[in-house]
Design a protein around this motif. Structure first.
Motif, PDB file in Angstrom:
ATOM      1  N   LYS A   1       0.837  -1.203   0.000  1.00  8.88           N
ATOM      2  CA  LYS A   1       0.000   0.000   0.000  1.00  8.88           C
ATOM      3  C   LYS A   1       0.869   1.249   0.000  1.00  8.88           C
ATOM      4  N   ASP A   2       1.935   1.235   0.794  1.00  4.74           N
ATOM      5  CA  ASP A   2       2.816   2.393   0.844  1.00  4.74           C
ATOM      6  C   ASP A   2       3.534   2.589  -0.481  1.00  4.74           C
ATOM      7  N   SER A   3       4.032   1.498  -1.056  1.00  4.20           N
ATOM      8  CA  SER A   3       4.733   1.586  -2.332  1.00  4.20           C
ATOM      9  C   SER A   3       3.816   2.113  -3.431  1.00  4.20           C
ATOM     10  N   LYS A   4       2.617   1.589  -3.504  1.00  4.60           N
ATOM     11  CA  LYS A   4       1.657   2.041  -4.520  1.00  4.60           C
ATOM     12  C   LYS A   4       1.319   3.511  -4.325  1.00  4.60           C
TER      13      LYS A   4
ATOM     14  N   ILE B   1       1.593   9.395  -5.754  1.00  3.74           N
ATOM     15  CA  ILE B   1       1.954  10.771  -5.405  1.00  3.74           C
ATOM     16  C   ILE B   1       2.809  11.381  -6.506  1.00  3.74           C
ATOM     17  N   GLU B   2       3.653  10.570  -7.121  1.00  3.65           N
ATOM     18  CA  GLU B   2       4.501  11.053  -8.213  1.00  3.65           C
ATOM     19  C   GLU B   2       3.770  11.080  -9.550  1.00  3.65           C
ATOM     20  N   GLY B   3       2.475  10.762  -9.538  1.00  7.61           N
ATOM     21  CA  GLY B   3       1.704  10.780 -10.775  1.00  7.61           C
ATOM     22  C   GLY B   3       1.941   9.570 -11.652  1.00  7.61           C
ATOM     23  N   GLU B   4       2.401   8.463 -11.062  1.00  2.99           N
ATOM     24  CA  GLU B   4       2.716   7.260 -11.832  1.00  2.99           C
ATOM     25  C   GLU B   4       1.750   6.126 -11.497  1.00  2.99           C
ATOM     26  N   ARG B   5       1.324   5.427 -12.515  1.00  7.33           N
ATOM     27  CA  ARG B   5       0.565   4.188 -12.334  1.00  7.33           C
ATOM     28  C   ARG B   5       1.516   3.040 -12.681  1.00  7.33           C
ATOM     29  N   ALA B   6       2.329   2.703 -11.716  1.00  7.46           N
ATOM     30  CA  ALA B   6       3.404   1.748 -11.962  1.00  7.46           C
ATOM     31  C   ALA B   6       2.862   0.333 -12.080  1.00  7.46           C
ATOM     32  N   PRO B   7       3.519  -0.519 -12.890  1.00  7.56           N
ATOM     33  CA  PRO B   7       3.123  -1.927 -12.951  1.00  7.56           C
ATOM     34  C   PRO B   7       3.388  -2.613 -11.620  1.00  7.56           C
ATOM     35  N   GLN B   8       2.722  -3.761 -11.419  1.00  7.03           N
ATOM     36  CA  GLN B   8       2.777  -4.429 -10.126  1.00  7.03           C
ATOM     37  C   GLN B   8       4.188  -4.841  -9.742  1.00  7.03           C
ATOM     38  N   ASP B   9       5.026  -5.232 -10.715  1.00  9.86           N
ATOM     39  CA  ASP B   9       6.374  -5.678 -10.358  1.00  9.86           C
ATOM     40  C   ASP B   9       7.217  -4.534  -9.793  1.00  9.86           C
ATOM     41  N   ARG B  10       7.032  -3.310 -10.322  1.00 11.48           N
ATOM     42  CA  ARG B  10       7.761  -2.170  -9.780  1.00 11.48           C
ATOM     43  C   ARG B  10       7.251  -1.804  -8.381  1.00 11.48           C
ATOM     44  N   ILE B  11       5.938  -1.903  -8.191  1.00 12.83           N
ATOM     45  CA  ILE B  11       5.368  -1.629  -6.870  1.00 12.83           C
ATOM     46  C   ILE B  11       5.918  -2.617  -5.849  1.00 12.83           C
ATOM     47  N   GLN B  12       5.969  -3.894  -6.238  1.00 12.54           N
ATOM     48  CA  GLN B  12       6.474  -4.909  -5.319  1.00 12.54           C
ATOM     49  C   GLN B  12       7.966  -4.727  -5.052  1.00 12.54           C
ATOM     50  N   ARG B  13       8.723  -4.341  -6.089  1.00 13.10           N
ATOM     51  CA  ARG B  13      10.168  -4.148  -5.910  1.00 13.10           C
ATOM     52  C   ARG B  13      10.438  -3.010  -4.921  1.00 13.10           C
ATOM     53  N   TRP B  14       9.702  -1.906  -5.068  1.00 12.18           N
ATOM     54  CA  TRP B  14       9.904  -0.791  -4.140  1.00 12.18           C
ATOM     55  C   TRP B  14       9.373  -1.144  -2.760  1.00 12.18           C
ATOM     56  N   GLY B  15       8.309  -1.919  -2.689  1.00  4.51           N
ATOM     57  CA  GLY B  15       7.808  -2.380  -1.393  1.00  4.51           C
ATOM     58  C   GLY B  15       8.847  -3.209  -0.656  1.00  4.51           C
ATOM     59  N   ARG B  16       9.563  -4.052  -1.382  1.00  3.54           N
ATOM     60  CA  ARG B  16      10.623  -4.841  -0.736  1.00  3.54           C
ATOM     61  C   ARG B  16      11.726  -3.924  -0.217  1.00  3.54           C
ATOM     62  N   ALA B  17      12.035  -2.877  -0.968  1.00  2.00           N
ATOM     63  CA  ALA B  17      13.061  -1.925  -0.517  1.00  2.00           C
ATOM     64  C   ALA B  17      12.622  -1.229   0.767  1.00  2.00           C
ATOM     65  N   ILE B  18      11.356  -0.818   0.832  1.00  2.00           N
ATOM     66  CA  ILE B  18      10.843  -0.179   2.040  1.00  2.00           C
ATOM     67  C   ILE B  18      10.945  -1.139   3.226  1.00  2.00           C
ATOM     68  N   GLY B  19      10.666  -2.420   2.960  1.00  2.00           N
ATOM     69  CA  GLY B  19      10.729  -3.416   4.020  1.00  2.00           C
ATOM     70  C   GLY B  19      12.113  -3.569   4.614  1.00  2.00           C
ATOM     71  N   GLU B  20      13.147  -3.165   3.862  1.00  2.00           N
ATOM     72  CA  GLU B  20      14.525  -3.253   4.349  1.00  2.00           C
ATOM     73  C   GLU B  20      15.021  -1.944   4.950  1.00  2.00           C
ATOM     74  N   ALA B  21      14.150  -0.941   4.998  1.00  2.00           N
ATOM     75  CA  ALA B  21      14.562   0.384   5.498  1.00  2.00           C
ATOM     76  C   ALA B  21      15.094   0.283   6.920  1.00  2.00           C
ATOM     77  N   GLY B  22      16.172   0.991   7.173  1.00  2.00           N
ATOM     78  CA  GLY B  22      16.748   1.051   8.507  1.00  2.00           C
ATOM     79  C   GLY B  22      17.758  -0.033   8.817  1.00  2.00           C
ATOM     80  N   ARG B  23      17.930  -0.985   7.929  1.00  2.00           N
ATOM     81  CA  ARG B  23      18.846  -2.091   8.237  1.00  2.00           C
ATOM     82  C   ARG B  23      20.309  -1.670   8.197  1.00  2.00           C
TER      83      ARG B  23
END
Length: 535
Positions: A239-242, A247-269
């Motif tokens: 939800k956050d990735s999407k 917000i940036e005006g992009e309707r990104a494909p699901q694979d890009r949304i999931q890729r950025w979601g995985r990056a968010i999941g690693e935040a702070g490591r």
């Protein structure tokens, strides 16, 4: 100073002798005015503190969000971006007088102070300290001068007097303390001379901090079973990735949304460094054929181009590309320094919004800006283990307020930036602007981020967990009357959700024609029982 038309502009520093205390501002300076640099005062009053200093020295900086003046009434008035003090608050009409007034009542504006220190003779600061070697404001001025300019004044170390804070924590939030024995000052500035935005105390921030949202987050998570929490956390990441892409005006494909979601999941490591920023940009961009990865090597701005001439029309001018490396090094150092001092949400706001104002990349800045919020909250242990709040979703819900927060500084910054259009319709900055990105008032940004975090804890997290509970209950009930593959069940759920808990005639006659009328009625009743008719 822009006086009324009947009054000449005479706000000049007059040298009347060798000693600092004799550098008097003209008598007319202390007189009340109704208009100051196109800003109307609530009542006639004499600008004081930073307003007086900026005007008298013609400092090329933006005015603080709130200005001070000495009014004629015997009560303090807060209105229209001004605080009017009483006559008894009036400072001596001198550099020392207005500088002391600023530190005492207005807190630190590091951008103004640095430009002021560059404008005055260093001997004046030395004489100020010699005149009042034990004075708390003199020692703060001395410390700030050397800290901001990196110059050592011809002064002996201070006598062993009580230490004083560099940041008055009754006015602004300070960081971890590092004593400066030379000045007998506790250096509680939350950053370094390369990057140190500050946040003022406010009623809103004090109330937020008193409510202990870190503990509230832990309490909210403790009520969710572990297996359900894992699924909730996964959904919130997506939800956050999407939302961040939207917000940036992009309707990104699901694979890009999931890729950025995985990056968010690693935040702070891992701690931030330059390579980490470059890694994040590569993840955001993905396809680099039309985007130059790495820090910008040319100007940058946020805005539009004139439709006819294609000339830039900036809403915000980014930092000069020549300054990016030092600014980003300062931002990274702030992240490390702030770990032991600032409130996590305030630190996240400073870091994230500082980054977006610098705008170091050609593309990808917005998503990395919001990623940095996750980084700080996770790094500082604010998030419960395994959970990243969907801050971008909360921002999306408040998109107008978000833009207003960004503009709270960028609109004040823009008049201070001298630029010209380049042949490729970009901007070239002509003056030294680095300090404008190092030092700014991040109070509106911190208040806004606290609101977003509150929404994620009070609403988004429990709502998603409750949704999944209801979804599981509904699926279990459907399975008591009919077996169907997951894809078919999800389609059934989608039809019911779109039609307020009722299966449409078309769905009953096509995709779910195998269901009997009684089964359809039963499914609809189960849906309404699990989700309510408003779902």
């Amino acid at each position: 100073m822009n006086f009324q038309t009947s009054r000449p502009n005479v706000s000049k520093i007059q040298r009347t002798g060798r000693f600092f205390g004799e550098f008097q501002l003209s008598a007319q300076f202390s007189g009340p005015v109704s208009l100051f640099h196109d800003r109307r005062l609530p009542d006639p009053a004499a600008p004081a503190g930073y307003a007086a200093l900026i005007d008298a020295y013609k400092l090329p900086v933006s005015f603080p969000r709130r200005l001070s003046a000495i009014g004629t009434k015997h009560r303090i008035i807060d209105r229209d971006g001004w605080r009017l003090y009483t006559p008894r608050h009036a400072p001596e009409a001198s550099l020392e007088g207005h500088l002391t007034f600023a530190l005492k009542y207005e807190g630190l504006d590091l951008a103004v102070l640095k430009r002021l220190f560059l404008a005055v003779d260093e001997h004046d600061i030395e004489e100020l300290v010699r005149r009042r070697p034990t004075g708390i404001y003199a020692r703060r001025v001395w410390f700030l001068y050397e800290w901001l300019l990196g110059r050592k004044l011809e002064l002996p170390a201070a006598d062993k007097v009580s230490y004083v804070d560099a940041v008055d924590t009754d006015i602004q939030f300070g960081g971890a303390i590092r004593n400066s024995t030379r000045h007998r000052v506790r250096n509680n500035l939350p950053g370094t001379p390369e990057f140190c935005p500050l946040v003022f105390r406010s009623l809103a921030l004090d109330e937020f901090m008193a409510q202990d949202w870190k503990e509230r987050a832990r309490a909210a998570v403790s009520e969710v079973p572990k297996d359900l929490l894992v699924r909730t956390a996964a959904f919130l990441l997506l939800k956050d990735s999407k939302s961040s892409h939207i917000i940036e005006g992009e309707r990104a494909p699901q694979d890009r949304i999931q890729r950025w979601g995985r990056a968010i999941g690693e935040a702070g490591r891992v701690p931030l460094d330059e390579q980490e920023f470059l890694r994040l940009q590569a993840i955001v961009i993905g396809d680099e054929r039309f985007v130059k990865l790495g820090f910008r090597r040319e100007g940058g701005f946020v805005g539009v181009h004139d439709r006819d001439t294609q000339q830039p029309v900036p809403d915000h001018v980014s930092a000069r590309h020549q300054d990016i490396a030092r600014l980003m090094a300062g931002l990274i150092a702030f992240d490390h320094v702030a770990e032991n001092g600032l409130d996590p949400i305030i630190a996240a706001a400073v870091l994230a919004f500082g980054f977006i104002y610098i705008h170091p990349f050609q593309d990808g800045n917005g998503r990395i800006h919001r990623y940095l919020i996750h980084h700080v909250l996770a790094r500082r242990g604010f998030n419960p283990a395994g959970v990243h709040f969907p801050v971008s979703a909360a921002i999306l819900d408040r998109i107008s307020a978000y833009k207003g927060v960004l503009e709270s500084y960028s609109t004040r910054l823009l008049p201070c930036v001298q630029w010209r259009a380049t042949p490729n319709h970009n901007v070239e900055v002509l003056n030294d602007t680095a300090d404008f990105y190092r030092f700014f008032d991040a109070t509106p940004h911190a208040e806004f981020l606290y609101e977003c975090v509150r929404q994620t804890i009070e609403h988004d997290l429990p709502n998603e967990a409750n949704f999944l509970r209801s979804f599981d209950a509904f699926r279990a009930e459907v399975e008591t009357i009919v077996d169907m593959p997951e894809r078919t069940f999800n389609s059934l759920f989608g039809f019911l959700r779109q039609n307020n808990g009722a299966l449409s005639k078309r769905a009953r006659e096509s995709e779910f024609s195998e269901l009997t009328a009684n089964e359809v009625t039963h499914v609809e009743e189960m849906y309404r029982r699990c989700f309510g008719t408003g779902e």
